[in-house]
Design an enzyme around this catalytic site. Structure first.
Site, PDB file in Angstrom:
ATOM      1  N   ASP A   1      -9.882  -4.871  -4.973  1.00 37.94           N
ATOM      2  CA  ASP A   1      -9.357  -3.904  -3.996  1.00 37.94           C
ATOM      3  C   ASP A   1     -10.145  -2.605  -4.082  1.00 37.94           C
ATOM      4  OD1 ASP A   1      -7.706  -1.942  -2.623  1.00 37.94           O
ATOM      5  OD2 ASP A   1      -6.050  -3.379  -2.773  1.00 37.94           O
TER       6      ASP A   1
ATOM      7  N   SER B   1       0.843  -1.197   0.000  1.00 41.89           N
ATOM      8  CA  SER B   1       0.000   0.000   0.000  1.00 41.89           C
ATOM      9  C   SER B   1       0.880   1.250   0.000  1.00 41.89           C
ATOM     10  CB  SER B   1      -0.975  -0.048   1.174  1.00 41.89           C
ATOM     11  OG  SER B   1      -1.970   0.936   1.059  1.00 41.89           O
TER      12      SER B   1
ATOM     13  N   HIS C   1      -8.525  -4.798   0.273  1.00 43.17           N
ATOM     14  CA  HIS C   1      -7.229  -4.143   0.483  1.00 43.17           C
ATOM     15  C   HIS C   1      -6.519  -4.637   1.737  1.00 43.17           C
ATOM     16  CE1 HIS C   1      -4.157  -1.175  -0.175  1.00 43.17           C
ATOM     17  NE2 HIS C   1      -4.311  -0.693   1.049  1.00 43.17           N
TER      18      HIS C   1
END
Length: 461
Positions: free
Chosen positions: A362, A220, A395
Site C-alpha cells: 500500500d 482508509s 491502496h
C-alpha cells in the site's frame, strides 16, 4: 487513480448481492417529527436550520438523542434514485473535550422485509475533506453535486453500502468528521459514529428492535472512524450490541502515514488530515500557526474548502516536514507527539471481534503500522482478530479485493455465528482468489445494477 479503482469497486460490489432475508419488522413511531428535505439538497453550509441549530436544541440531551429528522431521496452518483427508505437524522453527540455538539447520520432501510430483527451496519465512508459539503449526508442525496465535488470517493463507496442493504440490513452513514470537518481526528469520529448508532436504534421508522445486532465497516479514512469507534465502544457506548467491526487500509498511526507521504504523491491528501486535526485539537492548531512557514501557510489556506479528490491533487510531492520550522524532526515536537498519541490506535482492545485487511505494498497506508496494531491487540488477553495482508493490490484496489470477504465476515457476525477465538494472520497473493470472493462480488454487482433500474434493494426473493 482513485476514480479508476472506484469504478472497479462499483462493478465489484454490485455483483455481490449477498443472499437476503425475508419477512416482517416492527415499526415504532419516530421520536421526532419527520420533515421532508428540500427538493434540491443543500449542503450544511447552506442549511443552518438543520445542521447548525442553536445549542439549546441539543445541549441538554443525552448522547445519541435525536434532535431532528428529514426524509430524503438517496441516489447513485447523485442522480439515479435508490429504491430504499432514507432519512438524515441529527442528534446530540460530543467532542473529545466532552462538550455537546450536533451530529448527523444518514439512515437507509431496505424495502424488503426480514425474517427476524433488522440488523444495522454503520458504514464509515471515506469523507477525507475539509468542508461540510464533502459529508455523506449531502453526497448520497439525489441532485447533490456529489460526483463532481467528491471526485467519486463517497458515490462509489455507496455501491459497497448497497451490498449491505441487499442483505436486508439497515445502514447508518455518519458524518463522522463533525461540523468542523475534522479530518483525521479519530477519537471525535468514534463518538459521532457510536452516537449515530444510538440514533439509528431509537429512530422508529428504521425498525430496529431489542434483538437487532450492529456492526461497523470502514476503509482508509473510514477505517480511522471505525477503528477508534471499536476501541471506544466499551467505555463510551457499552450498551450497543456491536458484534464486529471490519476495517481495511487502516491509518492506525498517523505519524507513520505522514512519514510515508512526505514528499510523495500523497502528500496533499495527508496534509489535509494535518489541517483537519487542528480543528479538533486547539493546542495543535496553535503549534502550526506558530511554526508553519509561509509556503505552508499558503498551502493550508488554499486547501481549506476541498474534498478528497482535490485534497489529493493539490500540490503533491510536498515536503510537509520541511514546512514546519522546528529543530530536527517536527514529529518530535511535544504538541505533535501529543496529537499523534491521542489519535493512535492499539492502546485499547476492542470488546468485539475485528476483521482487518491491508495491501502489503500500500502506497498510502504503510502495512508496518497495521502489523503493529494487530500485534498490540493480540498481546492483550481476549483478542479476536482476523488479519489479512494482500500482496497483489495497492491502496485503491485493496478496497476492491478486500470488501467482499469483509462483508461475508460481518454477515456471519450479524447472523449470530461466533468469530474465531484468538488471532490469525494470513498472507494472500490476492484476496480475490478466495473461493468465496467471486460469488459475493458478483451478487453485489448484480444487485447494484438492478438497483440502477429501480429494483428494490433488499427485496424478498
Amino acid at each position: 487513480m482513485r476514480l479508476v479503482g472506484a469504478v472497479v469497486l462499483a462493478f465489484a460490489m454490485a455483483v455481490t448481492g449477498l443472499p437476503g432475508v425475508a419477512s416482517g419488522d416492527a415499526v415504532r413511531p419516530a421520536t421526532v417529527p419527520v420533515e421532508p428535505a428540500p427538493a434540491i439538497p443543500l449542503p450544511a453550509e447552506f442549511d443552518p436550520s438543520f445542521y447548525a441549530p442553536p445549542a439549546a436544541a441539543y445541549a441538554d440531551k443525552k448522547p445519541g438523542e435525536i434532535v431532528a429528522a428529514q426524509a430524503i431521496n438517496a441516489a447513485n452518483f447523485g442522480v439515479l434514485p435508490l429504491n430504499v427508505d432514507a432519512w438524515k437524522v441529527s442528534f446530540r453527540t460530543e467532542n473529545t473535550r466532552g462538550e455537546p455538539i450536533l451530529g448527523v447520520t444518514t439512515l437507509l432501510k431496505p424495502r424488503g422485509r426480514t425474517a427476524g430483527a433488522r440488523h444495522v451496519v454503520s458504514m464509515q465512508l471515506a469523507e477525507d475533506g475539509l468542508a461540510q459539503y464533502c459529508a455523506p449526508s449531502y453526497a448520497v442525496q439525489q441532485w447533490s453535486l456529489s460526483l463532481p465535488v467528491q471526485n467519486a470517493a463517497i458515490p462509489f463507496e455507496m455501491l459497497v453500502v448497497q451490498g449491505v442493504l441487499q442483505q436486508g440490513y439497515a445502514v447508518s452513514i455518519p458524518d463522522y468528521q463533525g461540523a468542523a470537518s475534522a479530518y483525521g481526528a479519530g477519537p471525535l469520529h468514534a463518538r459521532i459514529t457510536l452516537d449515530g448508532l444510538r440514533a439509528a436504534r431509537d429512530f422508529g421508522p428504521l425498525g430496529v428492535s431489542k434483538d437487532s445486532r450492529m456492526a461497523m465497516f470502514g476503509y482508509s479514512g473510514g477505517a480511522i472512524a471505525t477503528g477508534h469507534a471499536a476501541e471506544l465502544k466499551r467505555s463510551y457506548a457499552p450498551e450497543l450490541p456491536i458484534v464486529g467491526a471490519a476495517e481495511g487500509g487502516v491509518p492506525a498511526d498517523l505519524g507513520a502515514v505522514l512519514d510515508v507521504a512526505n514528499g510523495q504523491a500523497t502528500s496533499g491528501l495527508i496534509f489535509g488530515a494535518v489541517l483537519g486535526l487542528t480543528r479538533e485539537y486547539p493546542y495543535f492548531r496553535e503549534f502550526l500557526e506558530k511554526h508553519l512557514d509561509p509556503a505552508g501557510q499558503f498551502l493550508a489556506a488554499i486547501k481549506q474548502p476541498f474534498c478528497v479528490g482535490v485534497q489529493a491533487a493539490t500540490l503533491p510531492f510536498v515536503n510537509l516536514k520541511g514546512m514546519i520550522r522546528w529543530p530536527g524532526d517536527p514529529l518530535t515536537a511535544p504538541p505533535v507527539r501529543r496529537v499523534l498519541d491521542e489519535t493512535r490506535m492499539g492502546t485499547v482492545l476492542p470488546d468485539m471481534p475485528m476483521y482487518i485487511w491491508n495491501s502489503n505494498p500500500d502506497e498510502v497506508i504503510p502495512v508496518g503500522q497495521v502489523n503493529r496494531l494487530v500485534a498490540d491487540y493480540c498481546a492483550k488477553p481476549g483478542a479476536r482478530v482476523t488479519y489479512t495482508r494482500d500482496h497483489f493490490s495497492e491502496h485503491i484496489t485493496g478496497e476492491v479485493v478486500g470488501a467482499p470477504l469483509a462483508l461475508l465476515w460481518l454477515r456471519d457476525r450479524l447472523e449470530g455465528k461466533p468469530a474465531p477465538s484468538g488471532c490469525s494472520t494470513k498472507d494472500a497473493g490476492s484476496m480475490a482468489l478466495d473461493p468465496a470472493w467471486w460469488p459475493t462480488f458478483s451478487q453485489v454487482v448484480g444487485g447494484d445494477l438492478a438497483a440502477l433500474f429501480g429494483h428494490a434493494i433488499g427485496a424478498t426473493r
